[in-house]
Structure formats: C-alpha cells, structure tokens
Design a protein around this motif. Structure first.
Motif, PDB file in Angstrom:
ATOM      1  N   THR A 130       0.834  -1.207   0.000  1.00 29.96           N
ATOM      2  CA  THR A 130       0.000   0.000   0.000  1.00 29.96           C
ATOM      3  C   THR A 130       0.864   1.251   0.000  1.00 29.96           C
ATOM      4  N   THR A 131       1.932   1.231   0.793  1.00 27.98           N
ATOM      5  CA  THR A 131       2.847   2.379   0.830  1.00 27.98           C
ATOM      6  C   THR A 131       3.507   2.597  -0.527  1.00 27.98           C
ATOM      7  N   GLU A 134       0.982   3.961  -3.048  1.00 23.32           N
ATOM      8  CA  GLU A 134       0.752   5.393  -2.847  1.00 23.32           C
ATOM      9  C   GLU A 134       1.915   6.213  -3.392  1.00 23.32           C
ATOM     10  N   THR A 137       1.799   6.045  -7.265  1.00 26.93           N
ATOM     11  CA  THR A 137       0.661   6.805  -7.771  1.00 26.93           C
ATOM     12  C   THR A 137       0.935   8.303  -7.674  1.00 26.93           C
ATOM     13  N   THR A 138       1.472   8.729  -6.543  1.00 25.60           N
ATOM     14  CA  THR A 138       1.798  10.140  -6.363  1.00 25.60           C
ATOM     15  C   THR A 138       2.849  10.589  -7.377  1.00 25.60           C
TER      16      THR A 138
END
Length: 357
Positions: A130-131, A134, A137-138
């Motif tokens: 998940t990290t 993120e 994606t960022t």
C-alpha cells in the motif's frame, strides 16, 4: 540578404520546437521509467486475499471457542477495513492462546498460532504494498501533471511554421544523402594495394636471387644494383599505396560516423516536424469540425421557415400533411467535436429547434 534572414528565422523556428520536443521526450521517458503500478496492485490484492482467508477460516473453524469470533465479509471492504478486522481477530487469537491449555487442546493452539502468523505476514505485505502503491501513484500523477504543463507550452505553430520546419527536414535529408553518396562513390577496391604488394614481393625475391648468385660468383654487381633499385622503387610504390589505402579507410570510417550522426539528426528533425505537424493539423481538424457542425446547425432558420410554410399549407388544405422540416446529414468521422460519439453513431439531425441529440 533576405534569403539569409529567412534562413535564420527558419532555424530559430525549428530550434524553439526542438528544445520543446527534447523537454517533452525527457519528461515522457521519466514517466515511463516509473515502475508499473499493476504489479503493486496485484501485491495489495494478494495480501487482502490472505487476510480475508484468515478471517473466513476463523469464522468457520471448530478450533475456535464457541462465539469467540464472527465477522461477515461484505465484499466492499477497503484495504484499511480488512487490515483493521484482521488486527481485531489477531487480538482475539492472542487472548485465546493465553487462556488455552496447549496440552488439553492442541488443535486450538495450533490453529491460533498458524492464523496469527498468517495475519502478521499478510499485514506486513499489505502495508508495504500500500505504501509503495501510494508512492508510485503520487509520482505518476506529479509527472503526468508536469508532462501536461509541458505540452501546454508548445511553441505557437501555423502553416508557415510547418513550412519552415519542412525545410529543416529537407536540409537534413540533403545532408544525409550527400554523405551517403560520397561514401558510396568512394573507391574501396583493395586491388591496387594487392598489386603493389605482389610487385614489392617479386622485386625482393629478384634482389635475393641476385645477391645469392653474386655470392656464388655467378652474377655481377650491375645485376645486384639493378635488383636493388627495382626493390627500392617497389617498396616506395607499396608505401605510397599503403598510405593511400590507410587514408581511404580513415576517410570511410569518418564518413560512416558522419552518416550515423546524420541519420540520428534526420530522425530527430523528422520527429520534431511530425510532432508539430500533428499538433497543428489536429487543431485545424478540431476547428473545421466545429465550423462544419455550426454551418449545418445554422440551417435551422431555413427549416423553421419550412415548418411555417407547411403549417400554412396544411391549414389551407386540411387533407394535406407535410410533416416536419428535418435535415439529416451523414457526417464525416469526427475526432474532436464534443458530440462526436453521438454524431459518429447516428449522423446529425437538425430541426427548427436546432441539432437533435
């Protein structure tokens, strides 16, 4: 003077587009280097599935104390929801382990420990994935925004711009062809060098033969002198031929490098030109599509006149029926118009009220 000024303007026009194009390509390459998000999304999914399996196993396991744990999977849980529920289950399993007599109920102890271990592994994997998701994606969103900003700063273009850039393409093509022609016409025949080598070898053999005969007293000094002169001339001729051949080889290598550079320059110039051509003509296409639809829609005034005439004729002739004025147009395929999907599927219909969608 006017020609020189025009040439400078053409070069300057291409340079502005070339600088923009290189910036654009660099940002596109930077965006492409961001690892695929799909792989990390799969890792998130696998971790979620692992936690879901642990929860379902706890729900239906006979090793669990009666009414110790229950949770109904709804199917719309987020990763955060699944992680929170798995942690709640882990707390319950820890309590069971503390209260359970391992020797009296080894099955319960084994199940609790195995499920706790699985939850720990999957929670760690979920957090890491998940990290990373993120972060990727960022990063992608930031680079996409930067790329969009660069695209919005493209130099102004027009038909004259395209003409200027086309001249740059033609110049690059001409330079590339000139180098290729020079290289193709360059004599790379090794025949003269081979002949000189054969002649030098024969002259040396003659000299060696004369020296041998002289040593045996069977040849005079004049014969040796003539052989030496012939060998020296053959050696000089070979040295000149070798130098010419080395110069030719060096020239070919230089031309081959220049041709490679010219090919790369031509490819870049063409890419810049095609990028500008696409942007200019796409803008032209969008404007022409809008103008075409507006012209057809403008005929609604004529259709309104027809509707009024039809109504009057039907009033004058009650048995007559003229219907409604309607224009149906089969449009060329539209690429940019906001209503392109509808028009491409159904064509375009105009009434006195305007375009019917």
């Amino acid at each position: 003077m006017a020609t020189a000024t025009k040439s400078k303007i053409t070069t300057r026009t291409f340079a502005s587009w070339g600088d923009w194009f290189e910036t654009l390509k660099a940002k596109q390459a930077e965006l492409a280097e961001v690892p695929g998000i799909g792989k990390v999304q799969d890792e998130v999914k696998r971790a979620r599935n692992g936690l879901e399996h642990a929860i379902r196993s706890a729900n239906g396991s006979g090793a669990m104390p009666l009414r110790a744990y229950h949770y109904t999977i709804q199917g719309d849980e987020t990763s955060e929801d699944m992680a929170a529920e798995a942690k709640r289950l882990a707390d319950i399993l820890s309590q069971i382990l503390r209260a359970n007599n391992r020797h009296a109920n080894p099955e319960r102890d084994q199940f609790a420990r195995a499920t706790l271990s699985a939850i720990s592994v999957h929670l760690e994997a979920l957090n890491e994935a998940t990290t990373e998701l993120e972060r990727l994606t960022t990063r992608r969103e930031a680079l996409a925004a930067e790329l969009e900003a660069i695209e919005g700063k493209a130099p102004k273009a027009s038909a004259s711009t395209l003409g200027d850039m086309r001249k740059e393409v033609e110049n690059a093509e001409g330079e590339r062809d000139r180098i290729e022609t020079t290289l193709r016409n360059m004599d790379s025949d090794e025949g003269p060098l081979q002949l000189s080598q054969d002649a030098e070898r024969a002259a040396m053999e003659r000299l060696e033969e004369a020296e041998a005969l002289a040593a045996m007293g069977e040849a005079g000094s004049d014969e040796v002198k003539d052989a030496k002169e012939a060998a020296a001339k053959a050696a000089d001729a070979l040295a000149k031929e070798q130098k010419q051949y080395r110069d030719m080889v060096a020239a070919r290598r230089g031309l081959e490098r220049k041709l490679e550079g010219a090919d790369q320059t031509l490819a870049t110039v063409r890419s810049v030109y095609h990028t500008a051509l696409d942007r200019v003509r796409q803008a032209d296409l969008a404007a022409r599509e809008s103008a075409l639809v507006e012209k057809i829609e403008a005929m609604r005034d004529d259709l309104a006149d027809l509707d009024r005439i039809y109504a009057d004729l039907e009033e004058a002739n009650p048995e007559a029926s003229y219907g409604r004025a309607r224009l149906t147009a089969t449009m060329p395929y539209l690429h940019h118009h906001p209503s392109r999907d509808l028009f491409n599927s159904n064509g375009l219909e105009v009434t006195a009220a305007g375009i019917e969608e």
